[in-house]
Write an enzyme that holds these catalytic residues in place. Structure first.
Site, mmCIF file in Angstrom:
data_model
loop_
_atom_site.group_PDB
_atom_site.id
_atom_site.type_symbol
_atom_site.label_atom_id
_atom_site.label_comp_id
_atom_site.label_asym_id
_atom_site.label_seq_id
_atom_site.Cartn_x
_atom_site.Cartn_y
_atom_site.Cartn_z
ATOM 1 N N SER A 1 5.023 -0.095 -4.897
ATOM 2 C CA SER A 1 4.182 -1.147 -4.350
ATOM 3 C C SER A 1 4.900 -2.499 -4.361
ATOM 4 O O SER A 1 5.962 -2.636 -3.748
ATOM 5 C CB SER A 1 2.851 -1.196 -5.114
ATOM 6 O OG SER A 1 1.884 -1.947 -4.432
ATOM 7 N N ASP B 1 -3.458 5.846 1.752
ATOM 8 C CA ASP B 1 -3.383 4.609 0.963
ATOM 9 C C ASP B 1 -4.329 3.569 1.557
ATOM 10 O O ASP B 1 -4.181 3.175 2.714
ATOM 11 C CB ASP B 1 -1.943 4.084 0.970
ATOM 12 C CG ASP B 1 -1.677 3.040 -0.108
ATOM 13 O OD1 ASP B 1 -2.600 2.266 -0.432
ATOM 14 O OD2 ASP B 1 -0.542 2.993 -0.619
ATOM 15 N N HIS C 1 -3.058 5.190 -3.046
ATOM 16 C CA HIS C 1 -2.060 4.258 -3.585
ATOM 17 C C HIS C 1 -1.660 4.733 -4.979
ATOM 18 O O HIS C 1 -2.101 4.175 -5.999
ATOM 19 C CB HIS C 1 -2.634 2.841 -3.623
ATOM 20 C CG HIS C 1 -1.598 1.773 -3.819
ATOM 21 N ND1 HIS C 1 -0.604 1.522 -2.896
ATOM 22 C CD2 HIS C 1 -1.392 0.893 -4.835
ATOM 23 C CE1 HIS C 1 0.157 0.531 -3.327
ATOM 24 N NE2 HIS C 1 -0.304 0.139 -4.505
#
EC number: 3.1.2.22
Length: 239
Positions: free
Chosen positions: A125, A180, A212
């Protein structure tokens, strides 16, 4: 660029190689997490540590700082951002200052005798975004970059720098979950396509129904790629 004290030291969790150390990997966590937490998350998914015979893995922890998406609340983040979106400016002051700090971590590895071409940088991320800034803008001579569930803003300075040409372009490995709902799959795909158009050798793996998060398939693909970029000293070396 904001000044960064030379004495800044990032806490880190280290997984040592099982044999002779000849390469290093820096794995940057996502927003609000920690180096230790990232290691434990991977260990939970794989049912064991991510380990190599010759590669040291370094999981640093980002400093605590006010984070705008949390309305200024403190969080362990590599940089600030105005919102989690492709369609906004980058917070370059905080990105650039952290590039300086993380460059110190790379320098530490080089001082131990590890060549820059034997260092990989990547993350999950926000950590993946930070890795792209660090590698493509400041350390283009590293072995490669990996990004898991990450993206760059549409007008990222990374793209602007690469448009100037005349520099090495580390290979990019990217994975992103199709489900996600925080960092959209389309954002990761667009980032990959843009970097590819600028000359970066890229791979992009879509993970069906993955939100995610990490999964075992993704980490196994990552491990295989790591070994192509940082091979052992002999062809028959077992991992």
């Amino acid at each position: 660029m904001a000044a960064v004290p030379s004495a800044v030291h990032l806490p880190r969790c280290v997984v040592s190689p099982t044999g002779r150390h000849s390469a290093s990997l820096i794995f940057l966590h996502g927003s609000g997490h920690s180096g230790q937490g990232q290691r434990e998350w991977i260990k939970h998914v794989l049912n064991q540590d991510l380990t190599f015979q010759h590669i040291k893995i370094i999981y640093p922890t980002a400093p605590s700082r006010p984070y705008t998406p949390l309305k200024g609340g403190l969080s362990n983040v590599w940089f600030d951002r105005f919102k989690i979106s492709m369609d906004c400016p980058e917070h370059l002051e905080s990105i650039d200052s952290m590039c300086q700090v993380l460059s110190g971590l790379i320098d530490e590895e080089v001082k131990t005798g590890i060549q820059k071409s034997r260092i990989l940088i990547g993350g999950f991320s926000m950590g993946g975004c930070m890795a792209m800034h660090l590698a493509y803008r400041s350390h283009p001579d590293v072995a490669g970059v990996f990004v898991l569930s990450g993206f760059l803003n549409k007008a990222s300075v990374v793209y602007q720098d690469l448009q100037q040409g005349g520099r090495m372009l580390p290979e990019l490995f990217q994975c992103h979950g199709s489900a996600d709902n925080l960092v959209l799959h389309a954002w990761g795909k667009e980032t990959n396509s843009k970097l590819k158009s600028l000359g970066v050798s890229t791979t992009f793996h879509s993970l069906p129904n993955l939100n995610h998060e990490l999964n075992k398939t993704e980490l196994e693909k990552l491990k295989s790629w790591i070994l192509t970029r940082l091979p052992g000293e002999t062809d028959g070396q077992s991992e």
